[in-house]
Design an enzyme around this catalytic site. Structure first.
Site, PDB file in Angstrom:
ATOM      1  N   GLU A  51       0.834  -1.211   0.000  1.00 20.04           N
ATOM      2  CA  GLU A  51       0.000   0.000   0.000  1.00 20.04           C
ATOM      3  C   GLU A  51       0.870   1.263   0.000  1.00 20.04           C
ATOM      4  O   GLU A  51       1.301   1.708   1.062  1.00 20.04           O
ATOM      5  CB  GLU A  51      -0.916  -0.004   1.232  1.00 20.04           C
TER       6      GLU A  51
ATOM      7  N   ARG B  19     -12.418   3.422   6.306  1.00 16.24           N
ATOM      8  CA  ARG B  19     -13.458   4.379   6.699  1.00 16.24           C
ATOM      9  C   ARG B  19     -14.723   4.320   5.841  1.00 16.24           C
ATOM     10  O   ARG B  19     -15.833   4.430   6.359  1.00 16.24           O
ATOM     11  CB  ARG B  19     -12.871   5.803   6.679  1.00 16.24           C
TER      12      ARG B  19
ATOM     13  N   SER C  39      -9.791   3.936   0.624  1.00 16.91           N
ATOM     14  CA  SER C  39     -10.754   5.029   0.436  1.00 16.91           C
ATOM     15  C   SER C  39     -10.149   6.377   0.809  1.00 16.91           C
ATOM     16  O   SER C  39     -10.576   7.410   0.274  1.00 16.91           O
ATOM     17  CB  SER C  39     -12.061   4.766   1.192  1.00 16.91           C
ATOM     18  N   GLY C  40      -9.191   6.406   1.715  1.00 15.94           N
ATOM     19  CA  GLY C  40      -8.365   7.592   1.914  1.00 15.94           C
ATOM     20  C   GLY C  40      -9.030   8.844   2.476  1.00 15.94           C
ATOM     21  O   GLY C  40      -8.441   9.922   2.418  1.00 15.94           O
ATOM     22  N   GLY C  41     -10.275   8.714   2.978  1.00 11.69           N
ATOM     23  CA  GLY C  41     -10.949   9.895   3.508  1.00 11.69           C
ATOM     24  C   GLY C  41     -12.066  10.384   2.596  1.00 11.69           C
ATOM     25  O   GLY C  41     -12.747  11.373   2.898  1.00 11.69           O
TER      26      GLY C  41
ATOM     27  N   LYS D  88      -2.532  -2.096  -3.126  1.00 11.30           N
ATOM     28  CA  LYS D  88      -3.592  -1.262  -2.531  1.00 11.30           C
ATOM     29  C   LYS D  88      -3.223   0.201  -2.745  1.00 11.30           C
ATOM     30  O   LYS D  88      -2.545   0.807  -1.916  1.00 11.30           O
ATOM     31  CB  LYS D  88      -3.718  -1.582  -1.039  1.00 11.30           C
TER      32      LYS D  88
HETATM   33  P1  13P Z   1      -9.162   3.939   4.367  1.00  9.32           P
HETATM   34  O1  13P Z   1     -10.028   3.242   3.343  1.00  9.32           O
HETATM   35  O2  13P Z   1      -9.931   4.513   5.506  1.00  9.32           O
HETATM   36  O3  13P Z   1      -8.204   4.896   3.723  1.00  9.32           O
HETATM   37  O4  13P Z   1      -8.278   2.805   5.043  1.00  9.32           O
HETATM   38  C1  13P Z   1      -7.703   1.843   4.272  1.00  9.32           C
HETATM   39  C2  13P Z   1      -6.461   1.385   4.917  1.00  9.32           C
HETATM   40  O5  13P Z   1      -6.302   0.210   5.182  1.00  9.32           O
HETATM   41  C3  13P Z   1      -5.413   2.368   5.199  1.00  9.32           C
HETATM   42  O6  13P Z   1      -4.219   1.704   5.502  1.00  9.32           O
END
Ligand code: 13P
Length: 326
Positions: free
Chosen positions: A176, A290, A260-262, A218
């Site tokens: 990621e 999130r 999803s990143g916020g 990711k």
């Molecule tokens: P979000 O989808 O909230 O960004 O989290 C994904 C995640 O695993 C961040 O490391």
């Protein structure tokens, strides 16, 4: 061994399913609980994760759940450990193994993810207790003079060392490299930085001997910075994202599962749905945190009488994402 890795990686991204990221660190989870009025205790973090993973029929839209170290070691009320309970629900148990993003030396405003020391032994232990895949998150920031080549290179190198160690232990690595949405940059700048981060990553994965058919990427979606004032439709975001991925990723990669990143839950789903209109050699699915769990956390907010309301809220987010990638 290779077949086992490939099979697990394929299962993680198999339509119509995606991955639930429920691996918030103790600190992050505690502040999210406190925001909805729940005391930040180990028991409450456990109860919240039990509510999520025991959502009826979760496996229909969720292939794997990423757990944190704390949750991995906890038990559900029926006495089963989380990894064994998740496995019994026909979902693959995963484990977040990095120990967090720290300041990168001599690079103000940039981060390097830690956790490599002793990782081989930790991975073996997680595997012996049921883990089938792992996650490591690198954080890339966009700003004046950022990201530096130094930050891109250091984070890509750490991701590759982690991924090689995972495959040695027959664990599928989720790699990621998250380019944060924070900032006033344009979508074009996000595309440029995402592409650079992926190029460094692919080069390091190759150097480390990592098998891409046993690896899940990711990435962030390619979007304008949150304070840029620029608007982009799901179609524009899908176009920019798929173009960036196609330019860099070999066809052998097992699949792509976006963070999803916020983004709001609805926006993340709309963007994911728009991606599916493009032909790609790899499945494009979700590995949201999130965007899947926020409504469930609010609906439950620590009340044992509201477990089913929380589960319905989670199911209400899994369903449209699953439909988007069906
Ligand atoms: P979000 O989808 O909230 O960004 O989290 C994904 C995640 O695993 C961040 O490391």
């Amino acid at each position: 061994m290779i077949e086992a890795l490939h099979g697990t990686a394929r299962a993680m991204v198999s339509r119509p399913r995606g991955i639930l990221a429920a691996d918030e660190s103790i600190g992050t989870m505690s502040s999210r609980l406190e925001k909805v009025g729940v005391a930040a205790t180990a028991d409450n973090r456990r109860d919240y994760r039990e509510m999520l993973v025991t959502t009826p029929e979760l496996h229909e839209g969720i292939s794997g759940v990423i757990l944190s170290d704390e949750t991995f070691n906890q038990k559900l009320s029926d006495g089963n450990t989380f990894p064994l309970a998740v496995h019994a629900l026909n979902i693959l148990p995963g484990i977040k193994v990095d120990t967090g993003a720290k300041d990168l030396a001599l690079s103000p405003g940039e981060k390097i993810t830690e956790g490599l020391d002793g990782l081989r032994e930790r991975l073996r232990d997680y595997v012996s207790r049921g883990a089938r895949f792992a996650k490591w998150r690198a954080v890339i920031t966009i700003g004046e003079g950022r990201p530096t080549e130094r930050a891109l290179r250091a984070n890509a190198h750490a991701l590759a060392r982690y991924a090689a160690l995972c495959q040695e232990s027959v664990l599928v690595p989720i790699v990621e490299p998250e380019v944060l949405m924070d900032g006033d940059h344009t979508i074009e700048r996000c595309a440029e930085v995402t592409r650079a981060a992926l190029e460094y990553l692919l080069a390091e994965l190759d150097d480390a001997g990592v098998d891409l058919a046993g690896t899940v990427l990711k990435p962030n979606m390619v979007v304008p910075g949150t304070t840029s004032g620029q608007q982009a439709s799901p179609e524009e975001i899908a176009e920019a994202t798929v173009t960036t991925l196609r330019a860099v990723l070999p066809e052998t990669l097992a699949g792509v599962a976006f963070l999803s990143g916020g983004q709001s839950p609805e926006v993340a789903t709309a963007n994911l749905a728009a991606m599916q209109k493009h032909e790609t050699p790899w499945p494009l699915t979700f590995s949201f945190g999130r965007a899947l769990v926020d409504p469930a956390l609010k609906a439950w907010h620590g009340d044992s009488a509201l477990i089913s309301a929380g589960q319905q809220a989670l199911a209400g987010r899994v369903q449209p994402n699953s439909a988007a990638v069906a």
